[in-house]
Design an enzyme around this catalytic site. Structure first.
Site, PDB file in Angstrom:
ATOM      1  N   ARG A  36       0.828  -1.207   0.000  1.00  0.00           N
ATOM      2  CA  ARG A  36       0.000   0.000   0.000  1.00  0.00           C
ATOM      3  C   ARG A  36       0.866   1.262   0.000  1.00  0.00           C
ATOM      4  O   ARG A  36       0.516   2.271  -0.607  1.00  0.00           O
ATOM      5  CB  ARG A  36      -0.977   0.019   1.179  1.00  0.00           C
ATOM      6  CG  ARG A  36      -2.047  -1.026   1.076  1.00  0.00           C
ATOM      7  CD  ARG A  36      -2.931  -0.805  -0.165  1.00  0.00           C
ATOM      8  NE  ARG A  36      -3.831  -1.919  -0.334  1.00  0.00           N
ATOM      9  CZ  ARG A  36      -3.911  -2.675  -1.418  1.00  0.00           C
ATOM     10  NH1 ARG A  36      -3.150  -2.440  -2.452  1.00  0.00           N
ATOM     11  NH2 ARG A  36      -4.758  -3.669  -1.492  1.00  0.00           N
ATOM     12  N   SER A  76      15.760  14.378   2.480  1.00  0.00           N
ATOM     13  CA  SER A  76      16.722  13.427   3.017  1.00  0.00           C
ATOM     14  C   SER A  76      16.017  12.266   3.707  1.00  0.00           C
ATOM     15  O   SER A  76      15.009  12.457   4.388  1.00  0.00           O
ATOM     16  CB  SER A  76      17.634  14.114   4.036  1.00  0.00           C
ATOM     17  OG  SER A  76      18.496  13.176   4.648  1.00  0.00           O
ATOM     18  N   GLU A  90       2.046   1.483  -3.510  1.00  0.00           N
ATOM     19  CA  GLU A  90       0.935   1.964  -4.313  1.00  0.00           C
ATOM     20  C   GLU A  90       0.747   3.473  -4.125  1.00  0.00           C
ATOM     21  O   GLU A  90       0.585   4.231  -5.093  1.00  0.00           O
ATOM     22  CB  GLU A  90      -0.343   1.227  -3.931  1.00  0.00           C
ATOM     23  CG  GLU A  90      -1.576   1.679  -4.665  1.00  0.00           C
ATOM     24  CD  GLU A  90      -2.831   0.973  -4.175  1.00  0.00           C
ATOM     25  OE1 GLU A  90      -3.697   0.716  -5.013  1.00  0.00           O
ATOM     26  OE2 GLU A  90      -2.939   0.696  -2.951  1.00  0.00           O
TER      27      GLU A  90
END
Length: 150
Positions: free
Chosen positions: A88, A114, A91
């Protein structure tokens, strides 16, 4: 004894002893996300902290210097993660990564966030439609500095 073997021992010992990640983090006065990540092999653990955690988890003291070594960070067992929780995030970055990148450049200039000078926090937020997961990524902005050869 390898870092991977110690990580497996940590996971088994934590479950067997009933410790939460938060309890382990509190015992060494470190953030829970850092502690969890470190115990899963993503950060070196200073020996004084490693000793406390090794004792709590019943690890061999010989694990402490291995835990203190700088690890090989990152890397997943597959190109596209198969674990649903990790997938997820993959995604979400696939869908929103380009927009996040554009907004960073628009608001900060040419550079990156960073992941070294960085913190992450995970919170549970009650919501009438079901609890929400709030993940905060907090990284220092690093501007690209293009130097010309003279």
């Amino acid at each position: 004894m390898t870092r991977e073997e110690i990580t497996q021992q940590i996971i088994a010992a934590r479950l067997a002893k009933g410790f939460t990640w938060q309890e382990l983090a509190a015992a060494v006065d470190r953030p829970v996300v850092w502690t969890t990540s470190a115990l899963l092999g993503q950060h070196p653990i200073p020996p004084e902290i490693g000793s406390v955690l090794a004792e709590m988890l019943g690890l061999d003291p010989a694990a402490v210097p291995v835990l203190a070594a700088v690890p090989v960070r990152g890397g997943l067992p597959t190109a596209v993660p198969t674990d649903p929780t990790i997938y997820r995030f993959y995604e979400a970055l696939s869908v929103y990564g380009g927009a996040i990148k554009e907004l960073i450049h628009e608001q900060f200039g040419d550079g990156i966030m960073s992941a070294i000078n960085f913190s992450v926090d995970v919170q549970k937020k009650p919501h009438r439609g079901g609890d929400r997961v709030v993940v905060t990524l907090d990284g220092k902005f690093l501007a690209y500095e293009w130097n010309r050869a003279t």
